[in-house]
Scaffold this active site. Structure first.
Site, short mmCIF file in Angstrom:
data_model
loop_
_atom_site.label_atom_id
_atom_site.label_comp_id
_atom_site.label_asym_id
_atom_site.label_seq_id
_atom_site.Cartn_x
_atom_site.Cartn_y
_atom_site.Cartn_z
N LYS A 178 0.87 -1.18 0.00
CA LYS A 178 0.00 0.00 0.00
C LYS A 178 0.90 1.22 0.00
CE LYS A 178 -1.72 2.92 2.07
NZ LYS A 178 -1.63 4.37 1.71
N CYS A 288 13.89 11.06 6.40
CA CYS A 288 13.72 10.77 7.84
C CYS A 288 15.05 10.85 8.58
CB CYS A 288 13.16 9.36 8.00
SG CYS A 288 14.29 8.13 7.35
N1 NAD Z 1 12.53 5.63 9.63
C1 NAD Z 1 12.52 5.63 8.31
O1 NAD Z 1 13.25 4.86 7.64
C2 NAD Z 1 11.61 6.58 7.59
C3 NAD Z 1 11.76 6.71 6.20
C4 NAD Z 1 10.92 7.61 5.51
C5 NAD Z 1 9.95 8.34 6.18
N2 NAD Z 1 9.83 8.19 7.52
C6 NAD Z 1 8.83 8.97 8.24
O2 NAD Z 1 7.61 9.00 7.49
C7 NAD Z 1 6.93 10.24 7.74
C8 NAD Z 1 6.55 10.89 6.42
O3 NAD Z 1 5.88 9.94 5.61
P1 NAD Z 1 4.27 9.93 5.55
O4 NAD Z 1 3.72 11.30 5.75
O5 NAD Z 1 3.86 9.17 4.34
O6 NAD Z 1 3.90 9.07 6.85
P2 NAD Z 1 2.44 8.57 7.27
O7 NAD Z 1 2.60 7.83 8.52
O8 NAD Z 1 1.44 9.68 7.22
O9 NAD Z 1 2.01 7.54 6.09
C9 NAD Z 1 2.84 6.46 5.76
C10 NAD Z 1 1.98 5.38 5.11
O10 NAD Z 1 1.09 4.85 6.09
C11 NAD Z 1 -0.24 4.84 5.60
N3 NAD Z 1 -1.13 4.96 6.75
C12 NAD Z 1 -1.47 6.08 7.42
N4 NAD Z 1 -2.26 5.78 8.47
C13 NAD Z 1 -2.44 4.42 8.46
C14 NAD Z 1 -3.16 3.48 9.27
N5 NAD Z 1 -3.88 3.88 10.32
N6 NAD Z 1 -3.12 2.16 8.94
C15 NAD Z 1 -2.39 1.74 7.89
N7 NAD Z 1 -1.69 2.57 7.07
C16 NAD Z 1 -1.71 3.90 7.36
C17 NAD Z 1 -0.26 6.01 4.64
O11 NAD Z 1 -1.34 5.90 3.74
C18 NAD Z 1 1.10 5.87 3.97
O12 NAD Z 1 1.05 4.90 2.94
C19 NAD Z 1 7.90 11.08 8.54
O13 NAD Z 1 7.57 11.01 9.91
C20 NAD Z 1 9.25 10.41 8.32
O14 NAD Z 1 10.16 10.60 9.38
C21 NAD Z 1 10.63 7.33 8.24
N1 6OD Z 2 15.54 3.07 4.56
C1 6OD Z 2 16.45 3.87 3.93
C2 6OD Z 2 16.34 5.24 3.90
C3 6OD Z 2 15.37 5.97 4.63
C4 6OD Z 2 15.19 7.29 4.36
C5 6OD Z 2 14.24 8.08 5.06
O1 6OD Z 2 13.65 9.06 4.58
C6 6OD Z 2 17.60 3.24 3.24
O2 6OD Z 2 18.51 3.95 2.80
O3 6OD Z 2 17.55 1.98 3.14
#
Ligand code: NAD
Ligand code: 6OD
Length: 486
Positions: A178, A288
């Site tokens: 998803k 992130c």
């Molecule tokens: N730690 C990491 O590797 C990493 C990497 C990239 C982004 N992030 C984090 O992601 C965030 C930004 O991305 P975003 O805005 O898409 O995050 P988000 O949590 O709003 O959404 C992420 C995904 O989860 C889905 N989703 C939302 N609520 C849900 C629920 N209740 N049940 C199931 N699915 C659900 C969304 O549709 C989307 O596909 C930031 O906080 C960033 O730090 C973390």
């Molecule tokens: N998970 C990874 C990157 C995450 C980036 C966050 O925005 C990766 O480099 O494998």
């Protein structure tokens, strides 16, 4: 106008309800596509197709055959590089210069890397002495976990989705993905590649929609899902963890961060400036692992701040295809509003805006897009909300410090624990400080330098579990012990 359908059992299918939602280009907010929103039926069809595929030809393949197939997927992504690049940049607005070096190459690499890990990583065996002195042999044996739900975010859509799909399939699982509602394109396109490479129907499935009361929730609460891997906001991770609890499904969560950058006086200043510029502003700050809190040892604070402001002033905002552009818009107007809220809050909390702080005039053609100025603040208190809350935009706060003990306390003073970057030419200090940082990932004199064999994940409220290299095996396989009496 693009129409993004679900990809279920090897075919593109629309939602029975006919429900769709808009896909807009962040560059100018133009309508570029309609996305089918999956209902319970579509999600159920996708999960059952994935379940059935486990027992079909996919389940009969040897590990070597699976690896060969996934390597062909990687090669096909590279052959269709320009299509993936155009699709990713249309969805995210990011410059081609960024996506062509980060997003798309990693989309392919994520399939190859795990194949090699699997092919070369042993399981375990123990010889046990028994009372009859004949003994026994214990053999570790890994089998696929089953149907994996993959829920991915919008900031690095192809990279972060394949970061999960690659190891999941390498270990013999099947997946239902998803993608974020903001960025459907490259995940949908990958379905074509799976068919072209002969990955059996039902192994890779895609359903589109939102989170609560939509495809995301329908997927994580589906009883035939065996495990859930998620990347996104911490609060969303909590919701998904609650869903996973019913039926005891394992979870892998990669969540938010409020990452520190620590610049010591004994650093190579130009390296520290270059690295912090990337960690704060690449991908319009939507990474992130990015740095939103920068701590600089006082003797080099003024010089560092001056150089950072000079470099920010040189960032070139522009369309993805503009070869001179290295700075695009945020992913959506909604996210721009969130980041701009924090820009205004920073001023209310007493920040000095050293550069940026507003919305740029991009001209009539682009002013409808999600553009925002790269921004540096100074002067905020350590308990300011802008210092404590993840903004996920092109902004950072720079603050002086005086001692190593002080900066370690400052760096760790957060509910998150994802990443950190340390800039020093003193290797003893680098290791001493890195060992005390409460995070899953610490870079020294570098940032986002990735070895896919290493453990990747967050501590504290930045996530649960580690993926990457052999670490993904614990999540994507069941490890069985077979004890054979001699
Ligand atoms: N730690 C990491 O590797 C990493 C990497 C990239 C982004 N992030 C984090 O992601 C965030 C930004 O991305 P975003 O805005 O898409 O995050 P988000 O949590 O709003 O959404 C992420 C995904 O989860 C889905 N989703 C939302 N609520 C849900 C629920 N209740 N049940 C199931 N699915 C659900 C969304 O549709 C989307 O596909 C930031 O906080 C960033 O730090 C973390
Ligand atoms: N998970 C990874 C990157 C995450 C980036 C966050 O925005 C990766 O480099 O494998």
């Amino acid at each position: 106008m693009n129409e993004f359908k679900h990809f279920i059992n090897g075919a593109y299918v629309g939602s029975a309800s006919g429900k769709t939602f808009e896909n807009r280009c962040p560059v100018d907010n133009s309508l570029i596509g309609l996305v089918h929103e999956a209902g319970l039926d579509e999600v159920d069809q996708a999960v059952r197709a994935a379940k059935a595929a486990l027992k079909g030809p996919w389940g009969q393949l040897s590990q070597a055959q699976r690896i060969e197939l996934l390597n062909s997927v990687a090669e096909r992504i590279n052959q269709r590089f320009d299509e993936f690049l155009e699709a990713e940049c249309r969805d995210t607005g990011k410059p081609y210069s960024i996506a062509s070096h980060i997003d798309i190459p990693r989309g392919a690499a994520n399939f190859k890397a795990f194949s090699e890990t699997l092919a070369n990583h042993p399981t375990e065996a123990f010889r046990l002495d028994a009372p009859d002195h004949l003994g026994a042999i214990n053999l570790g044996h890994r089998t696929p976990k089953g149907v994996i739900a993959v829920i991915s975010p919008w900031n690095l859509p192809l990279l972060l989705m394949t970061w999960k799909v690659g190891p999941a399939l390498a270990c013999g699982n099947t997946v239902v993905v998803k993608p974020s509602e903001e960025t459907p394109a490259t995940t949908t396109l990958l379905g074509e590649v799976m068919n072209e490479c002969g990955v059996p129907p039902g192994v890779f499935n895609v359903v589109h929609g939102f989170g609560p009361n939509s495809a995301g929730e329908f997927l994580t609460t589906h009883p035939l899902i065996d495990a859930i891997t998620f990347t996104g906001e911490t609060r969303t991770g909590e919701a998904i963890m609650k869903a996973a609890a019913v039926g005891l499904r394992n979870i892998s969560l990669e969540c938010g961060g409020k990452n520190p950058g620590i610049v010591f006086a004994d650093c190579d200043l130009e390296k520290a400036v270059e690295g912090t510029m990337r960690s704060a502003f690449v991908n319009c700050g939507q990474v992130c692992l990015g740095t939103e809190r920068v701590y600089v040892e006082r003797p080099v604070y003024d010089a560092f701040l001056k150089r950072m402001k000079e470099q920010v002033a040189k960032l070139k905002l522009g369309r993805p295809e503009d070869t001179a552009a290295n700075f695009g818009p945020l992913v959506s107007l909604e996210h721009r509003n969130k980041v701009k809220y924090y820009y205004d809050l920073a001023v209310e909390e007493g920040a000095t805006v050293e550069i940026g702080g507003g919305i740029p005039d991009m001209g009539e053609a682009l002013n409808g897009g999600a553009w925002i100025e790269p921004t540096i603040w100074t002067g905020l208190a350590d308990d300011a909300r802008v210092i404590r809350e993840e903004i996920f935009g092109p902004c950072c706060h720079i603050r002086p410090f005086d001692t190593e003990e002080e900066v370690i306390q400052l760096a760790n003073d957060t509910e998150y624990g994802l990443a950190a970057a340390i800039w020093t030419e003193n290797s003893s200090r680098a290791i001493r400080v890195a060992e005390q940082i409460e995070a899953g990932l610490v870079w020294v004199n570098s940032w986002f330098l990735r070895d896919l064999r290493t453990a990747f994940g967050g501590a504290k409220q930045s996530g649960i579990g580690r993926e990457g290299g052999v670490h993904g095996l614990e999540f994507y396989t069941e490890l069985k012990n077979i004890c054979i009496k001699l």
